[in-house]
Design an enzyme around this catalytic site. Sequence first.
Site, PDB file in Angstrom:
ATOM      1  N   LEU A  58       0.828  -1.204   0.000  1.00 55.20           N
ATOM      2  CA  LEU A  58       0.000   0.000   0.000  1.00 55.20           C
ATOM      3  C   LEU A  58       0.861   1.253   0.000  1.00 55.20           C
ATOM      4  O   LEU A  58       0.575   2.217  -0.717  1.00 55.20           O
ATOM      5  CB  LEU A  58      -0.935   0.007   1.214  1.00 55.20           C
ATOM      6  CG  LEU A  58      -1.869   1.211   1.326  1.00 55.20           C
ATOM      7  CD1 LEU A  58      -2.782   1.304   0.113  1.00 55.20           C
ATOM      8  CD2 LEU A  58      -2.689   1.157   2.607  1.00 55.20           C
ATOM      9  N   ARG A  66       3.396   6.401   5.632  1.00 58.45           N
ATOM     10  CA  ARG A  66       4.556   6.351   6.523  1.00 58.45           C
ATOM     11  C   ARG A  66       4.504   5.092   7.387  1.00 58.45           C
ATOM     12  O   ARG A  66       3.596   4.904   8.194  1.00 58.45           O
ATOM     13  CB  ARG A  66       4.585   7.593   7.404  1.00 58.45           C
ATOM     14  CG  ARG A  66       5.579   7.540   8.556  1.00 58.45           C
ATOM     15  CD  ARG A  66       6.999   7.711   8.095  1.00 58.45           C
ATOM     16  NE  ARG A  66       7.883   7.919   9.226  1.00 58.45           N
ATOM     17  CZ  ARG A  66       9.143   7.499   9.284  1.00 58.45           C
ATOM     18  NH1 ARG A  66       9.656   6.849   8.258  1.00 58.45           N
ATOM     19  NH2 ARG A  66       9.880   7.745  10.325  1.00 58.45           N
ATOM     20  N   CYS A  67       5.455   4.196   7.178  1.00 61.52           N
ATOM     21  CA  CYS A  67       5.560   2.969   7.953  1.00 61.52           C
ATOM     22  C   CYS A  67       6.840   2.996   8.773  1.00 61.52           C
ATOM     23  O   CYS A  67       7.859   3.541   8.330  1.00 61.52           O
ATOM     24  CB  CYS A  67       5.568   1.741   7.044  1.00 61.52           C
ATOM     25  SG  CYS A  67       4.072   1.566   6.047  1.00 61.52           S
ATOM     26  N   TRP A  73       8.146   3.839  20.974  1.00 62.10           N
ATOM     27  CA  TRP A  73       8.145   3.444  19.569  1.00 62.10           C
ATOM     28  C   TRP A  73       8.894   2.136  19.313  1.00 62.10           C
ATOM     29  O   TRP A  73       9.278   1.826  18.196  1.00 62.10           O
ATOM     30  CB  TRP A  73       8.714   4.577  18.709  1.00 62.10           C
ATOM     31  CG  TRP A  73       7.801   5.765  18.709  1.00 62.10           C
ATOM     32  CD1 TRP A  73       6.583   5.883  19.319  1.00 62.10           C
ATOM     33  CD2 TRP A  73       8.024   7.012  18.051  1.00 62.10           C
ATOM     34  NE1 TRP A  73       6.041   7.122  19.094  1.00 62.10           N
ATOM     35  CE2 TRP A  73       6.894   7.842  18.328  1.00 62.10           C
ATOM     36  CE3 TRP A  73       9.058   7.526  17.272  1.00 62.10           C
ATOM     37  CZ2 TRP A  73       6.791   9.132  17.837  1.00 62.10           C
ATOM     38  CZ3 TRP A  73       8.941   8.816  16.791  1.00 62.10           C
ATOM     39  CH2 TRP A  73       7.825   9.618  17.059  1.00 62.10           C
ATOM     40  N   ASP A 119      15.062  14.305  21.127  1.00 63.43           N
ATOM     41  CA  ASP A 119      13.668  14.312  20.683  1.00 63.43           C
ATOM     42  C   ASP A 119      12.781  13.494  21.619  1.00 63.43           C
ATOM     43  O   ASP A 119      13.104  12.352  21.957  1.00 63.43           O
ATOM     44  CB  ASP A 119      13.552  13.722  19.279  1.00 63.43           C
ATOM     45  CG  ASP A 119      14.057  14.665  18.204  1.00 63.43           C
ATOM     46  OD1 ASP A 119      14.183  15.862  18.486  1.00 63.43           O
ATOM     47  OD2 ASP A 119      14.318  14.196  17.081  1.00 63.43           O
ATOM     48  N   HIS A 148       4.371  17.182   6.849  1.00 67.77           N
ATOM     49  CA  HIS A 148       3.665  15.974   6.456  1.00 67.77           C
ATOM     50  C   HIS A 148       2.815  16.196   5.212  1.00 67.77           C
ATOM     51  O   HIS A 148       2.086  15.303   4.783  1.00 67.77           O
ATOM     52  CB  HIS A 148       2.794  15.474   7.611  1.00 67.77           C
ATOM     53  CG  HIS A 148       3.596  15.046   8.799  1.00 67.77           C
ATOM     54  ND1 HIS A 148       3.904  15.900   9.835  1.00 67.77           N
ATOM     55  CD2 HIS A 148       4.194  13.866   9.104  1.00 67.77           C
ATOM     56  CE1 HIS A 148       4.636  15.260  10.729  1.00 67.77           C
ATOM     57  NE2 HIS A 148       4.817  14.031  10.306  1.00 67.77           N
TER      58      HIS A 148
END
Length: 775
Positions: A17, A531-532, A577, A615, A710
Amino acid sequence: MQTHNLGYPRIGSQRELKKAAEQYWAGKLTDFQLMAVGKNIRLQNWQLQKDAGIDLIPCNDFSFYDQVLDTSLMVGAIPRRYHTLMDEKQLPDIDLFFAMARGYQKDGHDITAMEMTKWFDTNYHYIVPEFTANQHFTPFSYKVINEFIEAKQAGFHAKPVLLGPVSYLLLGKEKEEGFHRLELIKKLLPVYLNVLAKLEGAGAYYIQLDEPCLALDLTPEERKVFAKTYQEIKSECPNLHIILASYFECYGQNLETVLSLPVDTIHLDLVRCPSQLDDILTGNFAKKKTNLSLGLVDGRNIWKNDFRQSLAFIDKTVEKIGAERVWIAPSCSLLHSPCDLDLETNEKTLAPEIKQWMAFAKQKIDEVVTLKQLAIRENSIVVNEKWKANVAAIESRRTSPLIHHDSVAQKVAAITARDAKRTSPFAKRKLKQRGALHLPLFPTTTIGSFPQTAEVRNLRARFKKGEMTMQEYDAAIEKETEETIRWQEEIGLDVLVHGEFERNDMVEYFGEQLAGFAFTKNGWVQSYGSRCVKPPVIYGDVYRPEPMTVRWSAFAQGLTKKHVKGMLTGPVTILQWSFVRNDQPRSKTCTQIALAIRDEVADLEKAGIKIIQIDEPAIREGLPLRKTDWPEYLDWAVTAFRISASGVKDETQIHTHMCYSEFNDIIQNIADMDADVITIECSRSQMELLDAFADFKYPNEIGPGVYDIHSPRVPSKEEMIALMEKAKAVIPADQLWVNPDCGLKTRHWPETKKALIEMVETARQLRKSVNQPIA
């Protein structure tokens, strides 16, 4: 006893995708070809679940970008600024859909994207619905009906999945004052009822309505809206079997309302909140006819299910309400899980011992079916072998010598309060840093990464395959880095970055160099749109064997007289994450990571790096969904950041970055982090997020993002100046930086260069407006 799944990964096992969407945006695929890729992914997902033995297979869990945006189109909640694309351009639905997600800048149109924010406490981002007081809802997209018919015609027993109407409103935002979005339920519900009627007419019986906001702290008024809404749904659709699904937490104070709703099946997330099962079974629930869906297989992590533990839950429930009312499911949608562990064949990156402890979406589906087989005491060789293998894997992980390291435990035990505190308060540090750094008013910088072109990605791929030597690879990365430094100097940026061309991902890159992490080749999950990310796996104690970033930061700093930021990912974000070990508290793992980052910060300072960015975009994302649990989390999360950042001199400036979060309710905790500079996403919200800092009188420096990275659209200088004027109206000028919203990794060079040139000119104009010489 039925098995069902709440949702399956939509990206495809090979990220089909992502690749198709990006080719479509680049004009290299037709809409017909894009649709064909989507259909193929859906059919493969349905077939996989059918072959595994899932009784009720979800449909409408697929999206080309985001399921909340799908819902906005379904109910016709299309912001007015896009109407010209519908009326004048007569844009196809798929292009309108992408315009709302990404913005639209062509053919004389310049339309901003809708706001994006985190989906509860995950790293998935959704497109925030926009509502006005006179909001009109009307059926616009029948995607859910089309996909149900598609599944039915292909021979699948499909269960349509919809975001429930109340959560849809609660997840949105009022775009004007004077009303509350829940007041719109009377206008919205008829559209939902229209869709449900059409689904029933097409042959649907089971309907899954996701109401994840039932996991939040709701007011009595909000609970009344749930009650009234579902009474009306049952009244208008009495023949449909409604499955109410919430996840990520207990129902908590909402449980009484949930148990009173006229629904046929209630789903429980027993991974996040196992205690809620007893809360339900000890009441008079056994006298009801409602089914319980037991979410036992973890939809958000990659560890194998403990069959012994899960069977105890199933047996307890069967004893109370009978097997015919018990359903087995994952805890939540498997959207947050990688696709297939069978694709992990490289033993160098994922050791067999660790791999045997894991399960991805395909394997989790099999676990759901196996749990049913075990629960009904199906006595077959295959089921018995699966039981034995599961017991062995759980015991292997519990006793493995790979997990614990005494030296890490000793280092954690040695932490004192002093380790989480800078030498001087910010007021003193600020003076020292100004004397050391000599930056102008409204200093300009970027958030870290620059575009990762196909050429850069190819370099990394060739190096990993052994097609380049280390010397050849380093030389190529040095060339990219130097060109980027020179370009930043040329346009006049004040604080430079090295571009991060050597990095694959802001978490994976660090995980590859920290002990206690394992990696996958195909463990991709969707973050937003195309975005993966490929989260690393934290399986054991974490420590830093050697410096991770010093080589490239020092190289870049050696190329210029301007300051180059050292770029690190903070401990909370690395934790959030990653797929995190579940055999010890997350706070303990986070502290281990913080000590590793602290060592890196110290080495960067020794190497002459005077500005270091740590970050932490995931700080707010990690908040528990119940506010009563916030203080404990914020205490250890903020402490972890401070441990990572506090081992440097006053003259060294520590930055942090946060994106796509609401800050109002944790602004004190952000101040407690004591970063010298914080950069935040602000452009999509038109600087609304800055209000929290202004109201709090945030004392440290702030870089509100002036353009949305984005989206591919390039904002004008005038647009950026207007945003900064809004910022300047509420934050003193000497506290403000000028920067993009986020890193530029996913963008292309042409749009990046245009936008940054405009951004630098914005800062120059701002300095003129306050009569400071232009740097």
